[in-house]
Design a protein around this motif. Structure first.
Motif, mmCIF file in Angstrom:
data_model
loop_
_atom_site.group_PDB
_atom_site.id
_atom_site.type_symbol
_atom_site.label_atom_id
_atom_site.label_comp_id
_atom_site.label_asym_id
_atom_site.label_seq_id
_atom_site.Cartn_x
_atom_site.Cartn_y
_atom_site.Cartn_z
ATOM 1 N N ILE A 66 0.819 -1.208 0.000
ATOM 2 C CA ILE A 66 0.000 0.000 0.000
ATOM 3 C C ILE A 66 0.855 1.261 0.000
ATOM 4 O O ILE A 66 0.434 2.318 -0.481
ATOM 5 N N GLY A 67 2.075 1.170 0.523
ATOM 6 C CA GLY A 67 2.940 2.342 0.583
ATOM 7 C C GLY A 67 2.728 3.181 1.819
ATOM 8 O O GLY A 67 3.133 4.343 1.873
ATOM 9 N N LEU A 68 2.076 2.594 2.835
ATOM 10 C CA LEU A 68 1.841 3.275 4.112
ATOM 11 C C LEU A 68 2.293 2.355 5.241
ATOM 12 O O LEU A 68 2.196 1.136 5.120
ATOM 13 N N ALA A 69 2.762 2.948 6.346
ATOM 14 C CA ALA A 69 3.358 2.125 7.401
ATOM 15 C C ALA A 69 2.569 2.091 8.691
ATOM 16 O O ALA A 69 2.987 1.440 9.639
ATOM 17 N N GLU A 70 1.427 2.779 8.768
ATOM 18 C CA GLU A 70 0.641 2.804 9.992
ATOM 19 C C GLU A 70 -0.737 2.212 9.739
ATOM 20 O O GLU A 70 -1.437 2.637 8.814
ATOM 21 N N PRO A 71 -1.156 1.230 10.556
ATOM 22 C CA PRO A 71 -2.450 0.574 10.327
ATOM 23 C C PRO A 71 -3.640 1.519 10.177
ATOM 24 O O PRO A 71 -4.449 1.322 9.265
ATOM 25 N N PRO A 77 -7.399 2.626 2.115
ATOM 26 C CA PRO A 77 -6.943 1.839 0.959
ATOM 27 C C PRO A 77 -7.361 0.373 1.023
ATOM 28 O O PRO A 77 -7.751 -0.213 0.001
ATOM 29 N N LEU A 78 -7.317 -0.229 2.218
ATOM 30 C CA LEU A 78 -7.717 -1.627 2.338
ATOM 31 C C LEU A 78 -9.208 -1.795 2.072
ATOM 32 O O LEU A 78 -9.630 -2.750 1.409
ATOM 33 N N ALA A 79 -10.018 -0.865 2.582
ATOM 34 C CA ALA A 79 -11.459 -0.953 2.348
ATOM 35 C C ALA A 79 -11.776 -0.859 0.867
ATOM 36 O O ALA A 79 -12.637 -1.590 0.346
ATOM 37 N N GLU A 80 -11.076 0.017 0.158
ATOM 38 C CA GLU A 80 -11.311 0.150 -1.289
ATOM 39 C C GLU A 80 -10.815 -1.072 -2.039
ATOM 40 O O GLU A 80 -11.521 -1.630 -2.886
ATOM 41 N N LEU A 81 -9.613 -1.496 -1.723
ATOM 42 C CA LEU A 81 -9.012 -2.623 -2.433
ATOM 43 C C LEU A 81 -9.780 -3.916 -2.220
ATOM 44 O O LEU A 81 -10.041 -4.669 -3.164
ATOM 45 N N LEU A 82 -10.172 -4.183 -0.966
ATOM 46 C CA LEU A 82 -10.827 -5.444 -0.622
ATOM 47 C C LEU A 82 -12.348 -5.315 -0.594
ATOM 48 O O LEU A 82 -13.042 -6.142 0.000
ATOM 49 N N GLU A 83 -12.853 -4.261 -1.240
ATOM 50 C CA GLU A 83 -14.294 -4.085 -1.460
ATOM 51 C C GLU A 83 -15.101 -4.136 -0.159
ATOM 52 O O GLU A 83 -16.188 -4.721 -0.097
ATOM 53 N N ALA A 176 7.484 0.843 -4.971
ATOM 54 C CA ALA A 176 6.270 1.410 -4.383
ATOM 55 C C ALA A 176 6.310 2.932 -4.394
ATOM 56 O O ALA A 176 5.291 3.585 -4.556
ATOM 57 N N ALA A 177 7.497 3.514 -4.203
ATOM 58 C CA ALA A 177 7.586 4.966 -4.090
ATOM 59 C C ALA A 177 7.202 5.673 -5.377
ATOM 60 O O ALA A 177 6.766 6.816 -5.370
ATOM 61 N N GLY A 178 7.356 4.982 -6.497
ATOM 62 C CA GLY A 178 7.081 5.610 -7.782
ATOM 63 C C GLY A 178 5.621 5.569 -8.173
ATOM 64 O O GLY A 178 5.248 6.114 -9.204
ATOM 65 N N ARG A 179 4.763 4.956 -7.393
ATOM 66 C CA ARG A 179 3.354 4.843 -7.762
ATOM 67 C C ARG A 179 2.565 6.008 -7.166
ATOM 68 O O ARG A 179 2.675 6.321 -5.989
ATOM 69 N N ARG A 180 1.734 6.638 -7.993
ATOM 70 C CA ARG A 180 0.895 7.729 -7.494
ATOM 71 C C ARG A 180 -0.326 7.197 -6.772
ATOM 72 O O ARG A 180 -0.868 7.859 -5.905
ATOM 73 N N ASN A 182 -1.373 3.676 -5.060
ATOM 74 C CA ASN A 182 -1.046 2.294 -4.748
ATOM 75 C C ASN A 182 -2.254 1.373 -4.847
ATOM 76 O O ASN A 182 -2.146 0.235 -5.295
ATOM 77 N N THR A 183 -3.426 1.845 -4.420
ATOM 78 C CA THR A 183 -4.614 1.004 -4.450
ATOM 79 C C THR A 183 -4.970 0.621 -5.875
ATOM 80 O O THR A 183 -5.274 -0.527 -6.167
ATOM 81 N N THR A 184 -4.917 1.590 -6.792
ATOM 82 C CA THR A 184 -5.191 1.286 -8.189
ATOM 83 C C THR A 184 -4.167 0.306 -8.733
ATOM 84 O O THR A 184 -4.493 -0.624 -9.481
#
Length: 321
Positions: A66-71, A77-83, A176-180, A182-184
């Motif tokens: 996801i490119g993030l380090a805090e839950p 992003p998790l809610a969007e990705l995992l519907e 990961a750093a190069g992605r604008r 991450n979820t997409t």
């Protein structure tokens, strides 16, 4: 919906069932006891296997993907990705250190076999937080994406994509750093894969996997042909291969084509044979060839078994004669 859990979830809905996350209490050995545990300690011991399966993924893998380090920041992003499927966080889960646990359809939990993750054993007790425990705590599990209505679970192909991207980032093969977004990027992962039982009914699950992948990639124009191809490859594995499982993989080749493959445990090569126009069987690989412009083949695997694959591209479809 997962056939293993469909009946019980349908009963919950028909009975006025738990519109919030309390529906998962039905997975407890004792529903009243589990309810008390939720009220008193904020988590209860439940049994995956009928209503849902549970997949634990190390936190560093999820954070890399996801490119993030805090839950807490991973919630949206998790809610969007995992519907909207439920996911909880544990600081020390199953001896693996910080981890996320995603609730998935029961059958997917039993089939899950991705390296670096863990499928919670069927019917073994799992410490599940109460629906209202949605803030970080040092001890015990808490929801990053809380459960909602009965049967709303994480799509296994989306979880597979998350794990794949995270593994690629950690191995250095994906930046990961190069992605604008991450979820997409995860949703459009170039590979979707799922392990299925070697039974005729798995053709439906394989078609769903293909449909989800093509939808994520914007390649719906090849969906009909790709779904027909994967159905025939699954049917071929059922009739001619061996072993209890197969693995279906959908790989994006470029902007107009995909590679569909079915792996089985037999190294016996398929044989072409002539069949009459009125034959009711034996035309599977002919159909595959017709719908992929002849771009198909067989790959023997070093670890045993084989993969039968086909590349489906826009404009390759025809009807065999």
């Amino acid at each position: 919906m997962d056939p293993l859990s469909d009946g019980k979830i349908t009963q919950l809905v028909a009975s006025g069932g738990r519109s919030s996350g309390r529906w998962i209490l039905a997975a407890g050995p004792s529903e009243p006891q589990a309810s008390r545990e939720w009220q008193e300690v904020g988590a209860a011991w439940l049994r995956p296997g009928e209503l849902f399966g549970a997949i634990t993924v190390p936190a560093d893998l999820v954070h890399a993907a996801i490119g993030l380090a805090e839950p807490p920041k991973c919630a949206a992003p998790l809610a969007e990705l995992l519907e909207g499927g439920p996911v909880f966080f544990t600081q020390a889960g199953f001896g693996r250190g910080p981890s996320y646990t995603a609730l998935v359809p029961a059958a997917a939990g039993m089939r899950w076999a991705m390296v670096g993750t863990m499928a919670h054993p069927h019917r073994a007790l799992l410490h599940v937080p109460a629906p209202d425990v949605q803030e970080h705590r040092d001890e015990g599990p808490w929801w990053v994406v809380p459960p909602s209505g009965p049967g709303v679970l994480c799509p296994p192909h989306r979880l597979t994509a998350l794990v794949t991207v995270g593994q690629n980032v950690l191995s250095g093969s994906h930046d990961a750093a190069g992605r604008r977004d991450n979820t997409t990027a995860i949703a459009a992962s170039p590979v979707y894969t799922e392990t299925l039982p070697r039974v005729p009914e798995s053709a439906r699950s394989a078609r769903c996997l293909v449909s989800s992948a093509l939808s994520a990639w914007g390649l719906e124009n090849v969906a009909d042909a790709a779904q027909l191809v994967v159905s025939e490859l699954v049917a071929n594995a059922f009739v001619h291969a061996s072993g209890p499982r197969i693995r279906v993989t959908v790989t994006r080749q470029d902007r107009t084509s995909v590679r569909v493959a079915v792996v089985d445990e037999s190294q016996a090569l398929p044989r072409s044979r002539s069949v009459g126009d009125q034959a009711e069987s034996g035309r599977g690989l002919a159909l595959v060839a017709a719908h992929c412009g002849g771009q198909w083949g067989v790959e023997l695997l070093d670890q045993g078994g084989k993969a039968i694959w086909a590349i489906v591209a826009a404009g390759d479809h025809s009807t065999p004669r």
